[in-house]
Design a protein around this motif. Structure first.
Motif, PDB file in Angstrom:
ATOM      1  N   ALA A 200       0.839  -1.192   0.000  1.00 30.33           N
ATOM      2  CA  ALA A 200       0.000   0.000   0.000  1.00 30.33           C
ATOM      3  C   ALA A 200       0.875   1.242   0.000  1.00 30.33           C
ATOM      4  O   ALA A 200       2.063   1.189   0.337  1.00 30.33           O
ATOM      5  CB  ALA A 200      -0.905   0.018   1.232  1.00 30.33           C
ATOM      6  N   TYR A 201       0.282   2.361  -0.399  1.00 27.65           N
ATOM      7  CA  TYR A 201       0.912   3.667  -0.270  1.00 27.65           C
ATOM      8  C   TYR A 201      -0.103   4.616   0.347  1.00 27.65           C
ATOM      9  O   TYR A 201      -1.259   4.678  -0.094  1.00 27.65           O
ATOM     10  CB  TYR A 201       1.395   4.213  -1.611  1.00 27.65           C
ATOM     11  CG  TYR A 201       1.941   5.622  -1.497  1.00 27.65           C
ATOM     12  CD1 TYR A 201       3.089   5.871  -0.754  1.00 27.65           C
ATOM     13  CD2 TYR A 201       1.305   6.698  -2.104  1.00 27.65           C
ATOM     14  CE1 TYR A 201       3.583   7.152  -0.625  1.00 27.65           C
ATOM     15  CE2 TYR A 201       1.801   7.981  -1.989  1.00 27.65           C
ATOM     16  CZ  TYR A 201       2.946   8.210  -1.246  1.00 27.65           C
ATOM     17  OH  TYR A 201       3.429   9.486  -1.106  1.00 27.65           O
ATOM     18  N   GLY A 224      -4.556  -3.834 -11.148  1.00 26.61           N
ATOM     19  CA  GLY A 224      -5.608  -4.440 -10.348  1.00 26.61           C
ATOM     20  C   GLY A 224      -5.733  -3.883  -8.946  1.00 26.61           C
ATOM     21  O   GLY A 224      -6.478  -4.417  -8.118  1.00 26.61           O
ATOM     22  N   GLY A 225      -5.009  -2.788  -8.660  1.00 26.11           N
ATOM     23  CA  GLY A 225      -5.061  -2.195  -7.334  1.00 26.11           C
ATOM     24  C   GLY A 225      -6.213  -1.228  -7.155  1.00 26.11           C
ATOM     25  O   GLY A 225      -7.016  -1.009  -8.064  1.00 26.11           O
ATOM     26  N   ILE A 226      -6.253  -0.643  -5.965  1.00 26.42           N
ATOM     27  CA  ILE A 226      -7.325   0.275  -5.583  1.00 26.42           C
ATOM     28  C   ILE A 226      -6.723   1.639  -5.306  1.00 26.42           C
ATOM     29  O   ILE A 226      -5.693   1.751  -4.627  1.00 26.42           O
ATOM     30  CB  ILE A 226      -8.074  -0.243  -4.344  1.00 26.42           C
ATOM     31  CG1 ILE A 226      -8.734  -1.590  -4.665  1.00 26.42           C
ATOM     32  CG2 ILE A 226      -9.113   0.754  -3.856  1.00 26.42           C
ATOM     33  CD1 ILE A 226      -9.314  -2.300  -3.468  1.00 26.42           C
ATOM     34  N   ILE A 248      -4.931   6.929  -0.790  1.00 27.41           N
ATOM     35  CA  ILE A 248      -4.683   5.575  -0.303  1.00 27.41           C
ATOM     36  C   ILE A 248      -4.677   4.662  -1.520  1.00 27.41           C
ATOM     37  O   ILE A 248      -5.666   4.558  -2.240  1.00 27.41           O
ATOM     38  CB  ILE A 248      -5.761   5.089   0.684  1.00 27.41           C
ATOM     39  CG1 ILE A 248      -5.891   6.029   1.871  1.00 27.41           C
ATOM     40  CG2 ILE A 248      -5.422   3.684   1.176  1.00 27.41           C
ATOM     41  CD1 ILE A 248      -7.012   5.652   2.812  1.00 27.41           C
ATOM     42  N   LEU A 249      -3.549   4.004  -1.751  1.00 24.49           N
ATOM     43  CA  LEU A 249      -3.417   3.011  -2.811  1.00 24.49           C
ATOM     44  C   LEU A 249      -3.130   1.678  -2.141  1.00 24.49           C
ATOM     45  O   LEU A 249      -2.276   1.602  -1.247  1.00 24.49           O
ATOM     46  CB  LEU A 249      -2.268   3.357  -3.758  1.00 24.49           C
ATOM     47  CG  LEU A 249      -2.477   4.459  -4.792  1.00 24.49           C
ATOM     48  CD1 LEU A 249      -2.674   5.815  -4.134  1.00 24.49           C
ATOM     49  CD2 LEU A 249      -1.278   4.524  -5.746  1.00 24.49           C
ATOM     50  N   LEU A 255      -7.268  -4.994   2.496  1.00 26.66           N
ATOM     51  CA  LEU A 255      -6.221  -4.149   3.068  1.00 26.66           C
ATOM     52  C   LEU A 255      -6.609  -2.677   2.984  1.00 26.66           C
ATOM     53  O   LEU A 255      -6.406  -1.914   3.937  1.00 26.66           O
ATOM     54  CB  LEU A 255      -4.898  -4.382   2.336  1.00 26.66           C
ATOM     55  CG  LEU A 255      -3.717  -3.544   2.818  1.00 26.66           C
ATOM     56  CD1 LEU A 255      -3.422  -3.807   4.281  1.00 26.66           C
ATOM     57  CD2 LEU A 255      -2.492  -3.801   1.956  1.00 26.66           C
ATOM     58  N   HIS A 256      -7.175  -2.292   1.867  1.00 28.01           N
ATOM     59  CA  HIS A 256      -7.613  -0.908   1.692  1.00 28.01           C
ATOM     60  C   HIS A 256      -8.621  -0.513   2.767  1.00 28.01           C
ATOM     61  O   HIS A 256      -8.516   0.550   3.379  1.00 28.01           O
ATOM     62  CB  HIS A 256      -8.223  -0.735   0.300  1.00 28.01           C
ATOM     63  CG  HIS A 256      -8.665   0.652  -0.017  1.00 28.01           C
ATOM     64  ND1 HIS A 256      -9.961   1.074   0.143  1.00 28.01           N
ATOM     65  CD2 HIS A 256      -7.970   1.731  -0.457  1.00 28.01           C
ATOM     66  CE1 HIS A 256     -10.060   2.330  -0.217  1.00 28.01           C
ATOM     67  NE2 HIS A 256      -8.870   2.759  -0.575  1.00 28.01           N
ATOM     68  N   GLN A 257      -9.575  -1.387   3.042  1.00 26.21           N
ATOM     69  CA  GLN A 257     -10.590  -1.102   4.054  1.00 26.21           C
ATOM     70  C   GLN A 257      -9.970  -1.020   5.447  1.00 26.21           C
ATOM     71  O   GLN A 257     -10.371  -0.186   6.271  1.00 26.21           O
ATOM     72  CB  GLN A 257     -11.685  -2.180   4.015  1.00 26.21           C
ATOM     73  CG  GLN A 257     -12.560  -2.132   2.782  1.00 26.21           C
ATOM     74  CD  GLN A 257     -13.358  -0.848   2.677  1.00 26.21           C
ATOM     75  OE1 GLN A 257     -13.855  -0.316   3.672  1.00 26.21           O
ATOM     76  NE2 GLN A 257     -13.480  -0.328   1.464  1.00 26.21           N
TER      77      GLN A 257
END
Length: 266
Positions: A200-201, A224-226, A248-249, A255-257
């Motif tokens: 993540a970043y 395919g990321g968020i 937020i990447l 993981l994003h949530q």
């Protein structure tokens, strides 16, 4: 188009590798921003390449007003000639060229980028993507991380003057981020999510501007990321390189949530 972007990157990299510049030389200084001579030189190389390409571009770049290379340009390009200027000035060997091309009439958001390149100046590593065609690192298809637990996460985290409460929550309150890294180039930190190098970043505090993340974020999406803002919403259109954002990447939704929950708690 990607071939053109690669040529522009290689030209800038050759310039920096030759070290014919004084990395301490200032081109212009104001109360808000300092432009180094190497930034200006790199930008000139890119603009010259775009102008002689035979394609029509509207060029948006940090160091000068927006302009077009033809009367009716077909494309818009957002340019960060050297992302990581402080690193270059100090002799830290991480910096990037970031280029994102969109149709001239499309809102400037990562989802609308048609071609993107982020090239690391000192290693020569190239991340690139074409909309609908996937993301690639040095010609090999990128795969985002499947790490879903925040405690196992290797995250890029921008610490530069960012929200202290949020940083405290992410770094000290359980479950906290597993491992934190920061290169000094937001373009590189964010594009690392595309290849699973970072899970993540996170860049919170409404401070990052579009040229530093647009190309990287579009490559992450193709892998395919968020990509969202700090509230989990799609990024609003970039109308100026003075617009400030939070990001937020992440490689996957779980993981994003988890990161969103930590930020909202902070």
């Amino acid at each position: 188009m990607l071939e053109l972007l690669e040529q522009l990157f290689r030209q800038v990299r050759a310039y920096t590798q030759a070290e014919r510049y004084d990395r301490k030389q200032v081109y212009a200084r104001s109360s808000k921003h300092t432009t180094m001579q190497f930034d200006r030189d790199a930008e000139d190389l890119i603009i010259n390449g775009l102008s002689t390409s035979g394609l029509g571009f509207e060029i948006i770049t940090e160091e000068r007003p927006t302009f077009a290379t033809s009367e009716h340009p077909q494309y818009r390009i957002v340019v960060d000639p050297i992302d990581g200027s402080t690193n270059v000035e100090r002799g830290i060997m991480v910096a990037a060229v970031a280029l994102a091309v969109l149709p001239i009439d499309a809102p400037v958001i990562p989802e609308n980028v048609q071609w993107a390149l982020v090239g690391e100046l000192f290693t020569g590593t190239v991340f690139e993507a074409q909309k609908g065609g996937g993301a690639f690192r040095n010609g090999r298809r990128c795969q985002v991380s499947t790490t879903s637990n925040i405690k196992d996460c290797v995250a890029g985290l921008n610490l530069d003057g960012r929200n202290g409460d949020t940083l405290r929550s992410l770094l000290t309150e359980n479950p906290r981020l597993g491992i934190v890294r920061r290169t000094g180039s937001s373009a590189m930190d964010s594009v690392y999510v595309a290849s699973g190098t970072f899970d993540a970043y996170i860049d919170i505090g409404d401070d990052i501007t579009g040229e530093s993340f647009l190309a990287s974020a579009s490559i992450v999406l193709e892998a395919g990321g968020i990509v969202t803002d700090h509230e989990g919403k799609p990024l609003r259109p970039i109308t100026s390189l003075n617009d400030k954002f939070s990001l937020i990447l992440a490689g996957n939704k779980k993981l994003h949530q988890s990161i969103l929950a930590k930020i909202q708690k902070g």
